[in-house]
Scaffold this active site. Structure first.
Site, PDB file in Angstrom:
ATOM      1  N   TRP A  71      16.869  -3.687  36.302  1.00  0.00           N
ATOM      2  CA  TRP A  71      17.233  -3.326  37.673  1.00  0.00           C
ATOM      3  C   TRP A  71      18.627  -3.844  38.039  1.00  0.00           C
ATOM      4  O   TRP A  71      18.824  -4.506  39.061  1.00  0.00           O
ATOM      5  CB  TRP A  71      16.197  -3.877  38.652  1.00  0.00           C
ATOM      6  CG  TRP A  71      14.818  -3.284  38.538  1.00  0.00           C
ATOM      7  CD1 TRP A  71      14.259  -2.675  37.453  1.00  0.00           C
ATOM      8  CD2 TRP A  71      13.807  -3.261  39.565  1.00  0.00           C
ATOM      9  NE1 TRP A  71      12.968  -2.279  37.727  1.00  0.00           N
ATOM     10  CE2 TRP A  71      12.663  -2.624  39.021  1.00  0.00           C
ATOM     11  CE3 TRP A  71      13.753  -3.728  40.861  1.00  0.00           C
ATOM     12  CZ2 TRP A  71      11.493  -2.431  39.751  1.00  0.00           C
ATOM     13  CZ3 TRP A  71      12.593  -3.547  41.591  1.00  0.00           C
ATOM     14  CH2 TRP A  71      11.474  -2.897  41.044  1.00  0.00           C
ATOM     15  N   TYR A  99      24.324   4.329  26.843  1.00  0.00           N
ATOM     16  CA  TYR A  99      23.948   5.561  27.537  1.00  0.00           C
ATOM     17  C   TYR A  99      22.907   5.151  28.564  1.00  0.00           C
ATOM     18  O   TYR A  99      21.826   4.684  28.207  1.00  0.00           O
ATOM     19  CB  TYR A  99      23.367   6.569  26.545  1.00  0.00           C
ATOM     20  CG  TYR A  99      22.990   7.908  27.150  1.00  0.00           C
ATOM     21  CD1 TYR A  99      23.741   9.048  26.874  1.00  0.00           C
ATOM     22  CD2 TYR A  99      21.885   8.041  27.984  1.00  0.00           C
ATOM     23  CE1 TYR A  99      23.403  10.281  27.417  1.00  0.00           C
ATOM     24  CE2 TYR A  99      21.545   9.258  28.540  1.00  0.00           C
ATOM     25  CZ  TYR A  99      22.297  10.366  28.253  1.00  0.00           C
ATOM     26  OH  TYR A  99      21.960  11.584  28.800  1.00  0.00           O
ATOM     27  N   ASP A 103      14.222  -3.580  30.202  1.00  0.00           N
ATOM     28  CA  ASP A 103      12.792  -3.681  30.471  1.00  0.00           C
ATOM     29  C   ASP A 103      12.052  -2.396  30.100  1.00  0.00           C
ATOM     30  O   ASP A 103      10.833  -2.400  29.919  1.00  0.00           O
ATOM     31  CB  ASP A 103      12.560  -3.973  31.958  1.00  0.00           C
ATOM     32  CG  ASP A 103      13.239  -2.959  32.865  1.00  0.00           C
ATOM     33  OD1 ASP A 103      14.478  -2.838  32.788  1.00  0.00           O
ATOM     34  OD2 ASP A 103      12.545  -2.290  33.658  1.00  0.00           O
ATOM     35  N   GLY A 125      32.056  -0.435  33.331  1.00  0.00           N
ATOM     36  CA  GLY A 125      30.684  -0.473  33.812  1.00  0.00           C
ATOM     37  C   GLY A 125      30.416  -1.730  34.619  1.00  0.00           C
ATOM     38  O   GLY A 125      31.241  -2.648  34.681  1.00  0.00           O
ATOM     39  N   TYR A 167      15.168   7.052  27.088  1.00  0.00           N
ATOM     40  CA  TYR A 167      16.093   5.938  27.256  1.00  0.00           C
ATOM     41  C   TYR A 167      15.504   4.659  26.666  1.00  0.00           C
ATOM     42  O   TYR A 167      16.151   3.957  25.876  1.00  0.00           O
ATOM     43  CB  TYR A 167      16.426   5.746  28.734  1.00  0.00           C
ATOM     44  CG  TYR A 167      17.178   4.476  29.029  1.00  0.00           C
ATOM     45  CD1 TYR A 167      18.514   4.332  28.673  1.00  0.00           C
ATOM     46  CD2 TYR A 167      16.549   3.408  29.672  1.00  0.00           C
ATOM     47  CE1 TYR A 167      19.202   3.155  28.938  1.00  0.00           C
ATOM     48  CE2 TYR A 167      17.237   2.232  29.950  1.00  0.00           C
ATOM     49  CZ  TYR A 167      18.557   2.112  29.580  1.00  0.00           C
ATOM     50  OH  TYR A 167      19.230   0.951  29.833  1.00  0.00           O
ATOM     51  N   LEU A 194      30.860   4.793  21.970  1.00  0.00           N
ATOM     52  CA  LEU A 194      29.673   4.525  21.149  1.00  0.00           C
ATOM     53  C   LEU A 194      29.119   5.774  20.471  1.00  0.00           C
ATOM     54  O   LEU A 194      28.283   5.653  19.572  1.00  0.00           O
ATOM     55  CB  LEU A 194      28.583   3.865  21.996  1.00  0.00           C
ATOM     56  CG  LEU A 194      28.862   2.448  22.492  1.00  0.00           C
ATOM     57  CD1 LEU A 194      27.636   1.881  23.203  1.00  0.00           C
ATOM     58  CD2 LEU A 194      29.268   1.532  21.354  1.00  0.00           C
TER      59      LEU A 194
END
Length: 294
Positions: free
Chosen positions: A153, A64, A105, A14, A128, A40
């Site tokens: 972001w 995720y 956030d 990632g 999420y 996970l």
């Protein structure tokens, strides 16, 4: 932390995991695991791998992250983002290891006028965000030595993110309509990894008591804020593009998505800067550095 101690890093394919596997070199023996090696959604595998590798520090950027898809895959998102962090925390506590975990956030509803601080009430507006908040709460309930770092972001030069999408679209789109009423701080994945390495170096010198004393939730994102539309403009202006698309800001209501996004994702990093003696870079400065590496 000495070179004899293991640092387990998850999600190394990632954006953030890739950078962490590099930034943490020299602070210990980095055990870098991808999703197949550390899934996970497989809680038994999590326990087995941690017990076998016996890390002194676990850094968990894996998650995720399909925000819209999570609205349809609630159970999977909750298992990966909500349950798995609690299992990791349990194993860390058993080993006397420290845990660095990443959140978002999106635990906030975005209705605050200014920048969010760590003590502000959470109120996620999508699955999420709810799953990531559940992970925060699971870690807190276990009570291991842990830092939960909320970021926002995230972009970089690999994977799927807004920066790469804009650069791809710029090749054949003369104009783009982009949301202009959501505010936040675009955060380079390498910024996150570099700051975490500085924190880990401090903790390694002091040992587990240091990690326990510093335990808690922190905001870690770039300084300043912008909108998605202005972020796109900055990408185009900073990149050496032959063709530069024009950007038309639109309200989020004209770009509906399955998952609701917060209108305000601004977060203050004052707590993190004070606790660790660090300074987060401004988002536009980091963007220039990122694109210089391209």
């Amino acid at each position: 932390m000495t070179m004899e101690r293991n640092i387990l890093v998850t999600g190394v394919n990632g954006q953030v995991g890739f950078e962490l596997a590099r930034s943490l070199q020299g602070l210990g023996r980095v055990v870098a695991l991808d999703r197949q090696q550390f899934d996970l959604s497989d809680l038994d595998q999590i326990r087995r791998v941690i017990r076998e590798s016996k890390p002194a520090l676990i850094v968990n950027p894996a998650a995720y992250t399909a925000v819209d898809q999570a609205e349809q895959e609630v159970d999977l998102a909750m298992r990966i983002n909500g349950e798995a962090p609690g299992v990791i925390a349990e194993e860390a506590r058993s080993l006397g290891a420290a845990l660095v975990h990443f959140s978002t956030d999106y635990v906030f509803d975005g209705t605050k006028a200014g920048a969010y601080v760590e003590t502000d009430a959470t109120n996620p507006q999508n699955v999420y965000g709810s799953s990531k908040l559940a992970g925060e709460q699971a870690i807190a309930q276990v009570g291991c030595a842990s830092l939960v770092l909320r970021t926002s972001w995230v972009y970089g030069l690999r994977g799927k993110n807004f920066l790469l999408t804009m650069l791809r679209l710029a090749a054949d789109k003369p104009s783009l309509r982009i949301v202009g009423d959501q505010h936040g701080a675009p955060t380079w994945s390498k910024t996150i990894a570099t700051l975490v390495a500085h924190i880990a170096a401090q903790g390694g010198i002091e040992g587990n008591d240091w990690w326990r004393a510093k335990s808690g939730v922190y905001h870690l994102c770039a300084g300043g804020s912008t909108t998605w539309a202005d972020f796109a403009r900055a990408i185009f202006d900073t990149s050496a593009l032959e063709k530069k698309p024009s950007v038309e800001p639109i309200p989020a209501s004209e770009y509906p998505t399955p998952a609701k996004r917060p209108a305000n994702s601004r977060m203050s990093c004052g707590k993190l800067e004070a606790a660790f003696g660090l300074k987060v870079p401004q988002w536009d400065d980091a963007l220039r550095l990122c694109l210089a590496e391209r």
